[in-house]
Design a protein around this motif. Sequence first.
Motif, PDB file in Angstrom:
ATOM      1  N   VAL A  54       0.847  -1.199   0.000  1.00 48.93           N
ATOM      2  CA  VAL A  54       0.000   0.000   0.000  1.00 48.93           C
ATOM      3  C   VAL A  54       0.882   1.249   0.000  1.00 48.93           C
ATOM      4  N   LYS A  55       1.917   1.242   0.825  1.00 48.55           N
ATOM      5  CA  LYS A  55       2.823   2.399   0.880  1.00 48.55           C
ATOM      6  C   LYS A  55       3.515   2.617  -0.461  1.00 48.55           C
ATOM      7  N   ARG A  56       3.972   1.543  -1.101  1.00 53.15           N
ATOM      8  CA  ARG A  56       4.650   1.684  -2.401  1.00 53.15           C
ATOM      9  C   ARG A  56       3.702   2.205  -3.475  1.00 53.15           C
ATOM     10  N   LEU A  57       2.459   1.741  -3.449  1.00 57.54           N
ATOM     11  CA  LEU A  57       1.479   2.253  -4.408  1.00 57.54           C
ATOM     12  C   LEU A  57       1.224   3.742  -4.178  1.00 57.54           C
ATOM     13  N   LEU A  58       1.140   4.144  -2.914  1.00 57.61           N
ATOM     14  CA  LEU A  58       0.986   5.575  -2.604  1.00 57.61           C
ATOM     15  C   LEU A  58       2.191   6.362  -3.097  1.00 57.61           C
ATOM     16  N   ASP A  59       3.377   5.828  -2.855  1.00 55.63           N
ATOM     17  CA  ASP A  59       4.608   6.493  -3.305  1.00 55.63           C
ATOM     18  C   ASP A  59       4.667   6.602  -4.826  1.00 55.63           C
ATOM     19  N   ALA A  60       4.037   5.651  -5.523  1.00 62.40           N
ATOM     20  CA  ALA A  60       4.027   5.663  -6.988  1.00 62.40           C
ATOM     21  C   ALA A  60       2.990   6.628  -7.542  1.00 62.40           C
ATOM     22  N   GLY A  61       2.190   7.227  -6.646  1.00 62.95           N
ATOM     23  CA  GLY A  61       1.222   8.222  -7.085  1.00 62.95           C
ATOM     24  C   GLY A  61      -0.208   7.729  -7.183  1.00 62.95           C
ATOM     25  N   VAL A  62      -0.447   6.474  -6.811  1.00 62.81           N
ATOM     26  CA  VAL A  62      -1.808   5.937  -6.847  1.00 62.81           C
ATOM     27  C   VAL A  62      -2.575   6.516  -5.655  1.00 62.81           C
ATOM     28  N   SER A  63      -3.789   6.970  -5.900  1.00 74.62           N
ATOM     29  CA  SER A  63      -4.587   7.550  -4.816  1.00 74.62           C
ATOM     30  C   SER A  63      -5.015   6.459  -3.839  1.00 74.62           C
ATOM     31  N   LEU A  64      -5.200   6.847  -2.596  1.00 77.56           N
ATOM     32  CA  LEU A  64      -5.649   5.893  -1.585  1.00 77.56           C
ATOM     33  C   LEU A  64      -7.018   5.321  -1.965  1.00 77.56           C
ATOM     34  N   GLN A  65      -7.856   6.136  -2.600  1.00 80.57           N
ATOM     35  CA  GLN A  65      -9.166   5.667  -3.054  1.00 80.57           C
ATOM     36  C   GLN A  65      -9.009   4.536  -4.072  1.00 80.57           C
TER      37      GLN A  65
ATOM     38  N   GLY B  33       0.856   4.224 -11.904  1.00 81.58           N
ATOM     39  CA  GLY B  33       0.714   5.455 -11.147  1.00 81.58           C
ATOM     40  C   GLY B  33      -0.728   5.896 -11.025  1.00 81.58           C
ATOM     41  N   THR B  34      -1.617   5.302 -11.805  1.00 79.44           N
ATOM     42  CA  THR B  34      -3.034   5.637 -11.741  1.00 79.44           C
ATOM     43  C   THR B  34      -3.857   4.394 -11.481  1.00 79.44           C
ATOM     44  N   THR B  35      -3.703   3.410 -12.348  1.00 83.96           N
ATOM     45  CA  THR B  35      -4.468   2.175 -12.259  1.00 83.96           C
ATOM     46  C   THR B  35      -3.637   1.118 -11.538  1.00 83.96           C
ATOM     47  N   VAL B  36      -4.309   0.207 -10.876  1.00 87.41           N
ATOM     48  CA  VAL B  36      -3.652  -0.905 -10.193  1.00 87.41           C
ATOM     49  C   VAL B  36      -4.053  -2.187 -10.906  1.00 87.41           C
ATOM     50  N   TYR B  37      -3.056  -2.994 -11.253  1.00 90.77           N
ATOM     51  CA  TYR B  37      -3.282  -4.245 -11.966  1.00 90.77           C
ATOM     52  C   TYR B  37      -2.807  -5.409 -11.111  1.00 90.77           C
ATOM     53  N   GLU B  38      -3.521  -6.521 -11.228  1.00 92.92           N
ATOM     54  CA  GLU B  38      -3.076  -7.772 -10.620  1.00 92.92           C
ATOM     55  C   GLU B  38      -2.394  -8.560 -11.719  1.00 92.92           C
ATOM     56  N   CYS B  39      -1.174  -8.995 -11.460  1.00 92.44           N
ATOM     57  CA  CYS B  39      -0.425  -9.769 -12.438  1.00 92.44           C
ATOM     58  C   CYS B  39      -0.557 -11.242 -12.057  1.00 92.44           C
ATOM     59  N   ARG B  40      -1.377 -11.959 -12.814  1.00 89.20           N
ATOM     60  CA  ARG B  40      -1.615 -13.379 -12.519  1.00 89.20           C
ATOM     61  C   ARG B  40      -0.552 -14.274 -13.111  1.00 89.20           C
ATOM     62  N   SER B  41      -0.039 -13.888 -14.273  1.00 88.82           N
ATOM     63  CA  SER B  41       1.006 -14.637 -14.952  1.00 88.82           C
ATOM     64  C   SER B  41       1.705 -13.644 -15.870  1.00 88.82           C
TER      65      SER B  41
END
Length: 184
Positions: free
Chosen positions: A71-82, A108-116
């Motif tokens: 969560v902290k790294r995503l925030l640091d990358a510019g992703v909003s907490l929302q 930095g905006t969108t969050v993706y799950e990398c399954r493979s």
Amino acid sequence: MHEQPLEGPLVGEDGELGYRGVTACQAVGISYRQLDYWARTTLVVPSVRDASGSGTQRLYSFRDLVVLKVVKRLLDAGVSLQNIRRAIDTLRSRGVDDLAEITLISDGTTVYECRSPEEVVDLLQGGQGVFGIAIGGAFKEIQGSLSHLPAEPATGPQPVGVDVPQPVTEGDELAARRARRRAG
């Protein structure tokens, strides 16, 4: 009453090791205020022991600390907490209990799950699939395909027959220049 040291792990009711909030903050690099807010709003709830009133302390597992760090790294990358919250909620709604096992990537905006290496899921668009191209995988696939297909040398004798003028394309012209350079 004997106070246990803050640095070491504590044991929760179920025998699992846990870390107090202050220790979690130091390990992850966040403020206690952030940690408290994330726990109260159920973004990252301590799995060993949650606070149950005044005077009780939360205990975070090692895996909880991993999720806090993500969560902290995503925030640091510019992703909003929302957006982080929406991504984690999407994972939980799909039945993902162990968030520490998930690989997340972000632009930095969108969050993706990398399954493979080939499958990436946009967690903010309702789990919509997007694709990734693993260059190493494509490289190996082409090598395997070419192993049983014929190849011919780039230079050498041309077949005897009627010369049919071929249109010159940029690729052909570049190939001809390279061949002339190699020939000397």
